[in-house]
Design a protein around this motif. Structure first.
Motif, PDB file in Angstrom:
ATOM      1  N   TRP A 150       1.277   4.269  -2.790  1.00 39.28           N
ATOM      2  CA  TRP A 150       1.127   5.675  -2.422  1.00 39.28           C
ATOM      3  C   TRP A 150       2.350   6.479  -2.869  1.00 39.28           C
ATOM      4  O   TRP A 150       2.197   7.573  -3.424  1.00 39.28           O
ATOM      5  CB  TRP A 150       0.934   5.794  -0.904  1.00 39.28           C
TER       6      TRP A 150
ATOM      7  N   SER B 298       4.115   0.142   8.208  1.00 38.06           N
ATOM      8  CA  SER B 298       3.086   0.915   7.509  1.00 38.06           C
ATOM      9  C   SER B 298       3.114   2.362   7.967  1.00 38.06           C
ATOM     10  O   SER B 298       3.438   2.663   9.107  1.00 38.06           O
ATOM     11  CB  SER B 298       1.703   0.321   7.771  1.00 38.06           C
ATOM     12  N   SER B 299       2.759   3.239   7.049  1.00 35.53           N
ATOM     13  CA  SER B 299       2.858   4.673   7.327  1.00 35.53           C
ATOM     14  C   SER B 299       1.712   5.170   8.198  1.00 35.53           C
ATOM     15  O   SER B 299       0.664   4.542   8.312  1.00 35.53           O
ATOM     16  CB  SER B 299       2.861   5.456   6.020  1.00 35.53           C
TER      17      SER B 299
ATOM     18  N   ARG C 173       4.319  11.687   5.772  1.00 34.84           N
ATOM     19  CA  ARG C 173       3.907  10.503   6.527  1.00 34.84           C
ATOM     20  C   ARG C 173       5.077   9.991   7.341  1.00 34.84           C
ATOM     21  O   ARG C 173       6.229  10.200   6.999  1.00 34.84           O
ATOM     22  CB  ARG C 173       3.415   9.398   5.596  1.00 34.84           C
TER      23      ARG C 173
ATOM     24  N   ARG D  31       2.069   6.839  -6.718  1.00 33.67           N
ATOM     25  CA  ARG D  31       0.994   7.767  -7.110  1.00 33.67           C
ATOM     26  C   ARG D  31       1.362   9.208  -6.788  1.00 33.67           C
ATOM     27  O   ARG D  31       1.070  10.119  -7.558  1.00 33.67           O
ATOM     28  CB  ARG D  31      -0.309   7.419  -6.379  1.00 33.67           C
ATOM     29  N   SER D  32       1.983   9.410  -5.646  1.00 32.18           N
ATOM     30  CA  SER D  32       2.335  10.766  -5.210  1.00 32.18           C
ATOM     31  C   SER D  32       3.648  11.245  -5.822  1.00 32.18           C
ATOM     32  O   SER D  32       4.035  12.387  -5.613  1.00 32.18           O
ATOM     33  CB  SER D  32       2.447  10.805  -3.686  1.00 32.18           C
TER      34      SER D  32
ATOM     35  N   ASP E 226       0.831  -1.211   0.000  1.00 28.44           N
ATOM     36  CA  ASP E 226       0.000   0.000   0.000  1.00 28.44           C
ATOM     37  C   ASP E 226       0.864   1.258   0.000  1.00 28.44           C
ATOM     38  O   ASP E 226       0.569   2.222  -0.712  1.00 28.44           O
ATOM     39  CB  ASP E 226      -0.926   0.029   1.216  1.00 28.44           C
ATOM     40  N   ASP E 227       1.932   1.258   0.805  1.00 31.76           N
ATOM     41  CA  ASP E 227       2.805   2.427   0.852  1.00 31.76           C
ATOM     42  C   ASP E 227       3.612   2.579  -0.431  1.00 31.76           C
ATOM     43  O   ASP E 227       3.854   3.697  -0.890  1.00 31.76           O
ATOM     44  CB  ASP E 227       3.723   2.366   2.069  1.00 31.76           C
TER      45      ASP E 227
END
Length: 74
Positions: A10, A64-65, A40, A13-14, A6-7
């Motif tokens: 992210w 995880s962030s 984050r 995408r960012s 997930d990170d």
């Protein structure tokens, strides 16, 4: 650095570049240290040293962030 899927998504995408922040520091981050990347917070869960033909290599496993506004007590 090894981030959760997930990170990783992210970060892509960012379009956030993960800095090699310890390149200018005398010591590498330790387990339990916190990194702030793109607003984050990430905690170092584990460190693993490997040796290859080019020398030692440090792998950092990142938890995880948490968003910048998150607070963790405990």
């Amino acid at each position: 650095m090894s981030f959760s899927p997930d990170d990783q998504a992210w970060l892509r995408r960012s379009q956030i570049a993960v800095p090699k922040f310890w390149a200018s520091h005398g010591t590498a981050p330790l387990a339990g240290d916190a990194l702030r990347i793109g607003g984050r917070q990430f905690l170092i869960q584990a460190r693993v040293w490997e040796a290859d033909a080019e020398g030692p290599l440090l792998h950092l496993f990142i938890g995880s962030s948490h968003a910048q506004s998150d607070t963790v007590f405990g």
